[in-house]
Design a protein around this motif. Structure first.
Motif, mmCIF file in Angstrom:
data_model
loop_
_atom_site.group_PDB
_atom_site.id
_atom_site.type_symbol
_atom_site.label_atom_id
_atom_site.label_comp_id
_atom_site.label_asym_id
_atom_site.label_seq_id
_atom_site.Cartn_x
_atom_site.Cartn_y
_atom_site.Cartn_z
ATOM 1 N N PRO A 152 -12.993 -18.513 -27.185
ATOM 2 C CA PRO A 152 -13.603 -17.213 -27.499
ATOM 3 C C PRO A 152 -14.607 -17.334 -28.646
ATOM 4 O O PRO A 152 -14.383 -18.070 -29.606
ATOM 5 N N ASN A 153 -15.728 -16.641 -28.487
ATOM 6 C CA ASN A 153 -16.763 -16.579 -29.527
ATOM 7 C C ASN A 153 -17.420 -17.929 -29.809
ATOM 8 O O ASN A 153 -17.968 -18.149 -30.894
ATOM 9 N N SER A 154 -17.355 -18.863 -28.842
ATOM 10 C CA SER A 154 -18.063 -20.136 -29.004
ATOM 11 C C SER A 154 -19.559 -19.864 -29.152
ATOM 12 O O SER A 154 -20.110 -18.972 -28.498
ATOM 13 N N TYR A 155 -20.218 -20.657 -30.012
ATOM 14 C CA TYR A 155 -21.656 -20.484 -30.212
ATOM 15 C C TYR A 155 -22.349 -21.839 -30.099
ATOM 16 O O TYR A 155 -21.861 -22.849 -30.625
ATOM 17 N N TYR A 156 -23.520 -21.830 -29.413
ATOM 18 C CA TYR A 156 -24.301 -23.056 -29.240
ATOM 19 C C TYR A 156 -25.777 -22.756 -29.487
ATOM 20 O O TYR A 156 -26.283 -21.701 -29.093
ATOM 21 N N ASP A 157 -26.446 -23.699 -30.120
ATOM 22 C CA ASP A 157 -27.899 -23.566 -30.263
ATOM 23 C C ASP A 157 -28.580 -23.710 -28.904
ATOM 24 O O ASP A 157 -29.538 -22.993 -28.604
ATOM 25 N N GLY A 197 -25.524 -22.229 -14.267
ATOM 26 C CA GLY A 197 -26.491 -21.286 -14.809
ATOM 27 C C GLY A 197 -25.910 -19.910 -15.081
ATOM 28 O O GLY A 197 -26.328 -19.215 -16.016
ATOM 29 N N LEU A 198 -24.934 -19.495 -14.279
ATOM 30 C CA LEU A 198 -24.286 -18.201 -14.521
ATOM 31 C C LEU A 198 -23.637 -18.164 -15.900
ATOM 32 O O LEU A 198 -23.654 -17.134 -16.583
ATOM 33 N N LEU A 199 -23.074 -19.300 -16.312
ATOM 34 C CA LEU A 199 -22.488 -19.380 -17.650
ATOM 35 C C LEU A 199 -23.582 -19.323 -18.715
ATOM 36 O O LEU A 199 -23.421 -18.667 -19.750
ATOM 37 N N GLY A 200 -24.696 -19.991 -18.468
ATOM 38 C CA GLY A 200 -25.804 -19.953 -19.415
ATOM 39 C C GLY A 200 -26.315 -18.543 -19.642
ATOM 40 O O GLY A 200 -26.589 -18.136 -20.784
ATOM 41 N N ILE A 201 -26.443 -17.779 -18.556
ATOM 42 C CA ILE A 201 -26.880 -16.385 -18.669
ATOM 43 C C ILE A 201 -25.901 -15.582 -19.513
ATOM 44 O O ILE A 201 -26.293 -14.820 -20.407
ATOM 45 N N ARG A 202 -24.611 -15.754 -19.236
ATOM 46 C CA ARG A 202 -23.588 -14.996 -19.953
ATOM 47 C C ARG A 202 -23.615 -15.312 -21.455
ATOM 48 O O ARG A 202 -23.569 -14.408 -22.297
ATOM 49 N N LEU A 203 -23.710 -16.584 -21.798
ATOM 50 C CA LEU A 203 -23.730 -16.967 -23.214
ATOM 51 C C LEU A 203 -24.974 -16.435 -23.920
ATOM 52 O O LEU A 203 -24.900 -15.955 -25.059
ATOM 53 N N LYS A 204 -26.113 -16.500 -23.251
ATOM 54 C CA LYS A 204 -27.354 -16.011 -23.863
ATOM 55 C C LYS A 204 -27.307 -14.489 -24.035
ATOM 56 O O LYS A 204 -27.666 -13.957 -25.103
ATOM 57 N N ASP A 205 -26.850 -13.777 -23.010
ATOM 58 C CA ASP A 205 -26.801 -12.315 -23.074
ATOM 59 C C ASP A 205 -25.837 -11.817 -24.144
ATOM 60 O O ASP A 205 -26.040 -10.743 -24.720
ATOM 61 N N ARG A 206 -24.793 -12.593 -24.424
ATOM 62 C CA ARG A 206 -23.799 -12.181 -25.420
ATOM 63 C C ARG A 206 -24.093 -12.737 -26.810
ATOM 64 O O ARG A 206 -23.252 -12.652 -27.705
ATOM 65 N N GLY A 207 -25.261 -13.326 -26.964
ATOM 66 C CA GLY A 207 -25.637 -13.836 -28.278
ATOM 67 C C GLY A 207 -24.885 -15.083 -28.692
ATOM 68 O O GLY A 207 -24.809 -15.400 -29.886
ATOM 69 N N GLN A 208 -24.353 -15.832 -27.711
ATOM 70 C CA GLN A 208 -23.584 -17.036 -28.024
ATOM 71 C C GLN A 208 -24.387 -18.316 -27.775
ATOM 72 O O GLN A 208 -23.850 -19.413 -27.879
ATOM 73 N N ALA A 209 -25.671 -18.154 -27.451
ATOM 74 C CA ALA A 209 -26.570 -19.297 -27.290
ATOM 75 C C ALA A 209 -27.975 -18.869 -27.686
ATOM 76 O O ALA A 209 -28.426 -17.784 -27.302
ATOM 77 N N ARG A 210 -28.656 -19.710 -28.457
ATOM 78 C CA ARG A 210 -30.043 -19.409 -28.828
ATOM 79 C C ARG A 210 -30.993 -19.702 -27.675
ATOM 80 O O ARG A 210 -31.935 -18.964 -27.429
ATOM 81 N N LEU A 211 -30.739 -20.806 -26.966
ATOM 82 C CA LEU A 211 -31.651 -21.240 -25.912
ATOM 83 C C LEU A 211 -30.839 -21.622 -24.676
ATOM 84 O O LEU A 211 -29.880 -22.389 -24.762
#
Length: 365
Positions: free
Chosen positions: A78-83, A93-107
Motif C-alpha cells: 500500500p502507498n508504494s511510490y516510484y519515480d 500497462g493497466l498497473l502503470g495507469i493506476r499508479l500514475k493516476d493515484r500519484g504513486q508514480a512520476r513517470l
C-alpha cells in the motif's frame, strides 16, 4: 531514483530475455523493484526475493486475472511510490495507469514489445486486447517501440512525439570458430508462425542432394510433437533434430559453430510488427541468415548484407539453404563479417542508455 519494472516474464525460470538485461542495467542506476508474473493456480500468491541490488516480487495468477484492473495493483505494498514505472505490454500497462493516476508514480513508461492483439485468434479477445493496448499507450508518458513497423503503426494514431524506437539487442559479439560446421540452425518458439513446417519439408528434399549438413532446432512450443512426428514421417531423423531448450550460454556455443541461422517466420500480423532477437544474435555469432521478407527482418537483412531474404515458401527455403551451403569461402566470409559489424549497433547497454536518457529528460520537464 526509484524504479518499478512490470513484466510477464518469469524472471527466475525463463531464459534471458529483454527484461533480464533491463534489470541488469537499471539496478546500477537506482533502487529497483521488479513485479514478475508466473502463471499458476495459486492466484495472488506472492514470493518476494531480495536479489541483492533489486527486489523481485513474483505473483502467481491465471490469464483471466490479468483482465482485472485491480489484480496487480492489490499485490503491491500500500502507498508504494516510484519515480518511474516501466510496463511491458497492456496488462502491465493497466498497473502503470493506476499508479500514475493515484500519484504513486512520476513517470509511466510503456515498453511496446509486441502487437499483443495478434496473439489471439478470437475476434472478441482480439478487440478487447487492442482496446487495452491503445488505452495504455494513450495514457503513457513515454512509449518505447521495439520495431520500426510497430513505431510507425503507433504513430498513426498516438502522439508520435512520445514514441521512441528501442529495438531488441545482444549482450556482446559472440566468439566464433574459424571453421564452421554445416549446421542449419533455428532457435526460438516452436509454433505455427515459426515457419518450421516448411523448413522441415524443404530440408527433407535437401537431404536427397546434399549429405553433410544437419538441421538443429532449439526451443519448445505447442508444435514440438507435431514437428517431431513430421521429421520421422519424412525419414530424416538422422539429419534433423529438435533439441529442446538449453541455457543461453550453451546456445551461444552452438551459434559459434553453426553456419546458417533461420528466421523464416510466417508473415502474419504478429510477425510483421515483431523484432526477432534471434536475428541479431545470429549475426553477432557470424551466422549466415535466411529471413522472410516481412517487417523489420527485411530492413535488417537489406541494411546488413548478412544473408538472404526470401518470399515465404518451401521451394524458396530449399533454394536459399542450398545457395548458402554451396557459397564460396570469400563471399561467405564477407557476409559473416557484415553481420558481425552490423550487430554491434544493437548492444543492450547502448539501447538502455538511450532509453534512460529519454526518461531523465522527461522527468526534468
Amino acid at each position: 531514483m526509484r524504479y518499478l519494472l512490470v513484466t510477464f516474464i518469469d524472471m527466475e525460470r525463463s531464459l534471458k530475455q529483454r527484461p533480464h538485461y533491463l534489470v541488469e542495467y537499471l539496478r546500477g542506476n537506482g533502487s529497483l523493484h521488479v513485479l514478475s508474473i508466473k502463471y499458476g493456480q495459486k492466484v495472488g500468491k506472492r514470493k518476494i526475493k531480495n536479489c541483492g541490488d533489486y527486489i523481485n516480487i513474483a505473483v502467481e495468477c491465471r490469464f483471466i486475472d490479468l483482465f482485472n484492473e485491480n489484480f496487480l495493483y492489490d499485490r503491491l505494498e500500500p502507498n508504494s511510490y516510484y519515480d518511474v514505472v516501466i510496463c511491458e505490454g497492456p496488462w502491465a500497462g493497466l498497473l502503470g495507469i493506476r499508479l500514475k493516476d493515484r500519484g504513486q508514480a512520476r513517470l509511466y513508461v510503456y515498453e511496446d514489445i509486441d502487437y499483443f492483439p495478434a496473439f489471439f485468434e478470437y475476434d472478441y479477445i482480439y478487440e478487447i486486447v487492442r482496446s487495452m493496448e491503445n488505452r495504455c499507450m494513450t495514457k503513457a508518458d513515454v512509449i518505447f517501440s521495439v520495431s520500426n513497423t510497430l513505431k510507425e503503426l503507433r504513430s498513426s494514431y498516438i502522439d508520435k512525439n512520445k514514441i521512441y524506437l528501442s529495438p531488441n539487442g545482444i549482450e556482446k559479439i559472440n566468439k566464433t570458430t574459424d571453421l564452421k560446421e554445416n549446421i542449419i540452425l533455428y532457435a526460438g518458439t516452436i509454433d505455427e508462425w515459426s515457419g518450421l513446417d516448411l523448413v522441415i519439408r524443404a530440408y527433407s528434399e535437401i537431404t536427397t542432394v546434399e549429405t553433410r549438413s544437419r538441421l538443429l532446432i532449439y526451443g519448445d512450443g505447442k508444435m514440438t510433437k507435431e514437428y517431431n512426428n513430421m521429421i520421422n514421417r519424412l525419414k530424416i531423423a538422422d539429419r534433423a533434430f529438435i533439441k529442446g531448450k538449453i541455457s543461453h550460454k550453451k546456445l551461444l556455443d552452438i551459434y559459434s559453430r553453426s553456419l546458417i541461422g533461420l528466421c523464416l517466420l510466417k508473415p502474419t500480423e504478429l510477425v510483421r510488427y515483431s523484432f526477432p532477437i534471434k536475428l541479431i544474435e545470429y549475426m553477432a555469432s557470424g551466422l549466415l541468415v535466411i529471413a522472410t521478407k516481412c517487417g523489420d527482418m527485411e530492413r535488417i537483412i537489406n541494411e546488413s548484407g548478412s544473408g538472404i531474404l526470401i518470399d515465404y515458401g518451401k521451394e524458396q527455403i530449399k533454394d536459399a539453404i542450398l545457395q548458402l551451403l554451396g557459397m564460396n569461402a570469400i563471399k561467405r566470409q564477407e557476409m559473416m563479417s557484415n553481420g558481425i559489424e552490423y550487430a554491434k549497433r544493437y548492444k543492450w547497454d547502448n539501447i538502455f542508455e538511450d532509453e534512460l536518457s529519454v526518461i531523465r529528460a522527461r522527468l526534468q520537464v
